[in-house]
Motif scaffolding. Structure first.
Motif, short mmCIF file in Angstrom:
data_model
loop_
_atom_site.label_atom_id
_atom_site.label_comp_id
_atom_site.label_asym_id
_atom_site.label_seq_id
_atom_site.Cartn_x
_atom_site.Cartn_y
_atom_site.Cartn_z
N GLY A 1 47.62 6.69 -10.82
CA GLY A 1 47.53 7.98 -11.52
C GLY A 1 48.82 8.34 -12.23
N ALA A 2 49.77 7.38 -12.27
CA ALA A 2 51.04 7.66 -12.95
C ALA A 2 50.83 7.67 -14.46
CB ALA A 2 52.05 6.57 -12.58
N THR A 3 51.81 8.17 -15.17
CA THR A 3 51.76 8.13 -16.63
C THR A 3 52.38 6.80 -17.07
OG1 THR A 3 52.19 10.50 -16.58
CG2 THR A 3 52.46 9.37 -18.72
N VAL A 4 51.61 6.01 -17.79
CA VAL A 4 52.09 4.66 -18.12
C VAL A 4 52.67 4.61 -19.53
CG1 VAL A 4 51.44 2.23 -18.33
CG2 VAL A 4 50.29 3.67 -16.67
N VAL A 5 53.83 3.98 -19.64
CA VAL A 5 54.42 3.70 -20.96
C VAL A 5 54.35 2.18 -21.16
CG1 VAL A 5 56.45 3.97 -22.44
CG2 VAL A 5 56.01 5.63 -20.60
N PRO A 6 53.33 1.70 -21.88
CA PRO A 6 53.13 0.24 -21.98
C PRO A 6 54.04 -0.40 -23.03
CG PRO A 6 51.35 1.40 -23.10
CD PRO A 6 52.29 2.46 -22.61
N ASP B 1 54.89 10.23 -11.43
CA ASP B 1 55.92 9.42 -12.10
C ASP B 1 55.48 8.99 -13.50
OD1 ASP B 1 58.35 8.79 -10.38
OD2 ASP B 1 56.69 8.63 -8.96
N ILE B 2 56.50 8.75 -14.31
CA ILE B 2 56.28 8.17 -15.64
C ILE B 2 56.86 6.76 -15.57
CG2 ILE B 2 56.77 8.38 -18.11
CD1 ILE B 2 57.18 11.38 -17.69
N ILE B 3 55.98 5.77 -15.71
CA ILE B 3 56.42 4.39 -15.45
C ILE B 3 56.36 3.55 -16.72
CG2 ILE B 3 56.08 2.35 -14.01
CD1 ILE B 3 54.65 4.13 -11.96
N GLN B 4 57.51 2.97 -17.06
CA GLN B 4 57.58 2.11 -18.24
C GLN B 4 57.35 0.67 -17.81
OE1 GLN B 4 60.27 3.37 -21.14
NE2 GLN B 4 60.89 1.34 -21.81
N ILE B 5 56.43 0.00 -18.50
CA ILE B 5 56.16 -1.39 -18.14
C ILE B 5 56.76 -2.29 -19.20
CG2 ILE B 5 54.38 -3.10 -17.65
CD1 ILE B 5 52.71 -0.66 -16.62
N ALA B 6 57.81 -2.99 -18.82
CA ALA B 6 58.50 -3.87 -19.76
C ALA B 6 58.34 -5.33 -19.34
CB ALA B 6 59.97 -3.47 -19.88
N TYR B 7 57.27 -5.63 -18.62
CA TYR B 7 56.84 -7.02 -18.47
C TYR B 7 55.99 -7.31 -19.69
CZ TYR B 7 57.91 -7.11 -13.42
OH TYR B 7 58.53 -7.09 -12.20
N GLY B 8 55.91 -8.58 -20.07
CA GLY B 8 55.12 -8.94 -21.24
C GLY B 8 53.64 -8.65 -21.04
#
Ligand code: DLL
Length: 438
Positions: free
Chosen positions: A157-162, A132-139
């Protein structure tokens, strides 16, 4: 992570109950001894009750230990509850709260590993994986949401979008361009993302995003339906608090019938908030948590102020760790109006049973002629927006009736046009208390 098979399962979630209780007891004994030895506050409190770490011989002996509260963290600001030398602390977070100084929490390297592990277990249980490609939109920052989710996703091991919070247009663009499949943010912010995407001409339902990990604030079943329908995703409730670790204390599995507490690391109890008496599984009360494996700042019987119940019945998913119900309210959020106790979450649940309203609302408390009043401002959904007086009046009446049937008080409802109530990027502010005090 140890025991993580990469197939949405971690052995620790499926341990047989007797082994789980053994793990909990040995960890509890160790952490109580550690707190007693290294934190003056806990030692004094235990001495006052005449308890020593050796008195913890079974899990129920936890009930002999004194409670701790947010005020104890404030009184010992910033590092008074630290149980290790600063050279062992690798991270600090802080939670601002509403009054005065923030509370500060500290982590050793091993504590961060525990945090990453529980987050990873939770994300895996929500069906996310290294693919998965996971976007993190918490502060990101002192708030635990961003970095907590970040480390969990990386452990998975996911792909992180910080992405962190804010810049909503860019958030939507990243989701579309990167083919994001999972998103972590507050439920109110995701609602905002859906609405904004629509304004930019993007239908969130057509994007690859399929899983949302939503928490940090209370949200109702009605809100879940709006998010799931609006974006074509499966929404998971995640719970946590800075004092205990951050996000990842508990999270839903795909059964969506309560949040599994990672109780090999966080021991849950429910108490009567007035008497402090421990309540049996199934009864609603205040959640009390003890950290079983956090060494920089162990918390013993921490009173969270969050109201819920423990669900001890086995879950269909097979996980043996117990669940807590949706956090129905925080006792601090309750307001008393004309002698009636009201929680904002009750108003949200009632409101969202009425078709044609969005989950954007604001509760305004005022004093008029010496009397307390509630006004509920509600945004209409764009589809229901109408300039026909009759339609608006009907909607207003339906909302008023729905809320009155739950809280037992007549309220004033004001319908406002779509996009008029201020959006928040983090935790939504639902109540504006303008009452004259005194
Ligand atoms: O909100 C940690 C977190 C971040 C949890 C991201 C989930 C996702 P604090 O800022 O310390 O930490 O606030 C903790 O938020 O005591 C609850 O009152 C509330 N809360 C957190 N998750 C939920 C939830 C983070 N799923 C306080 N439902 C807690 C209802 C929640 N309330």
């Amino acid at each position: 992570m140890e025991n993580y098979s990469g197939e949405n399962r971690c052995a620790a979630d499926f341990m047989d109950i007797a082994s789980l209780r053994d793990v909990q007891l040995s960890r509890l004994q160790k952490i109580v001894a550690h707190a007693y030895k290294n934190v003056e506050f806990f030692r004094n409190r235990m001495d006052e009750k005449g308890i020593t770490p050796e008195d913890i011989k079974s899990l129920t002996d936890i009930q002999k230990l004194p409670f701790s509260k947010k005020v104890d963290l404030r009184d010992t600001y910033p590092f008074g509850l630290c149980a290790v030398p600063m050279s062992e602390v690798v991270r600090l977070h802080a939670s601002s709260g509403t009054t005065g100084k923030p509370i500060v929490v500290a982590y050793t390297k091993e504590d961060l590993d525990v945090w990453s592990e529980v987050m990873c277990r939770g994300l895996a249980g929500a069906g996310l994986s290294k693919n998965d490609i996971i976007q993190i939109a918490y502060g990101y920052g002192l708030f635990t949401g961003g970095l907590g989710a970040h480390y969990g996703c990386e452990t998975l091991g996911a792909t992180v979008v910080p992405a962190s919070v804010g810049n909503t247009r860019r958030q939507v663009m990243l989701m579309r361009d990167f083919g994001v499949t999972g998103i972590c943010c507050t439920p109110s912010y995701f609602l905002h993302l859906i609405e904004q995407a629509d304004i930019y001409g993007i239908d969130m339902r057509e994007l690859p995003v399929r899983v949302g990990i939503f928490g940090a604030e209370p949200w109702s079943q009605g809100m879940r339906e709006q998010l799931e329908k609006g974006a074509g995703i499966e929404a998971f409730d995640i719970y946590g608090l800075s004092e205990i670790i951050g996000p990842g204390v508990a999270i839903e599995c795909s059964e969506h019938s309560g949040m599994h507490v990672f109780e090999d690391h966080f021991y849950p109890e429910i108490i009567d908030p007035d008497t402090g008496e421990v309540l049996p599984d199934g009864e609603f009360g205040e959640l009390v948590l003890t950290t079983l494996s956090k060494y920089a700042m162990p918390m013993i019987r921490y009173r969270t102020r969050d109201l819920t119940r423990i669900i001890a019945e086995p879950c269909k998913c097979g996980r043996t760790i117990r669940r807590i119900d949706r956090i129905s309210a925080r006792s601090d959020d309750m307001f008393i109006i004309r002698g009636v106790n009201v929680f904002p979450s009750q108003i949200e649940s009632a409101l969202l049973t009425v078709p044609g309203v969005s989950a954007n609302y604001l509760i305004i408390l005022t004093t008029e002629k010496g009397m307390d009043n509630i006004e509920l401002q509600v945004e209409m959904s764009p589809e229901a927006f109408s300039d026909q007086v009759k339609v608006l009046e009907d909607l207003q009446r339906n909302i008023s009736r729905a809320v009155e049937s739950v809280i037992g008080l007549r309220i004033r409802v004001k319908l406002v046009a779509p996009q008029t109530i201020a959006r928040s990027e983090g935790k939504a502010k639902r109540v504006l208390d303008q009452r004259i005090k005194g």
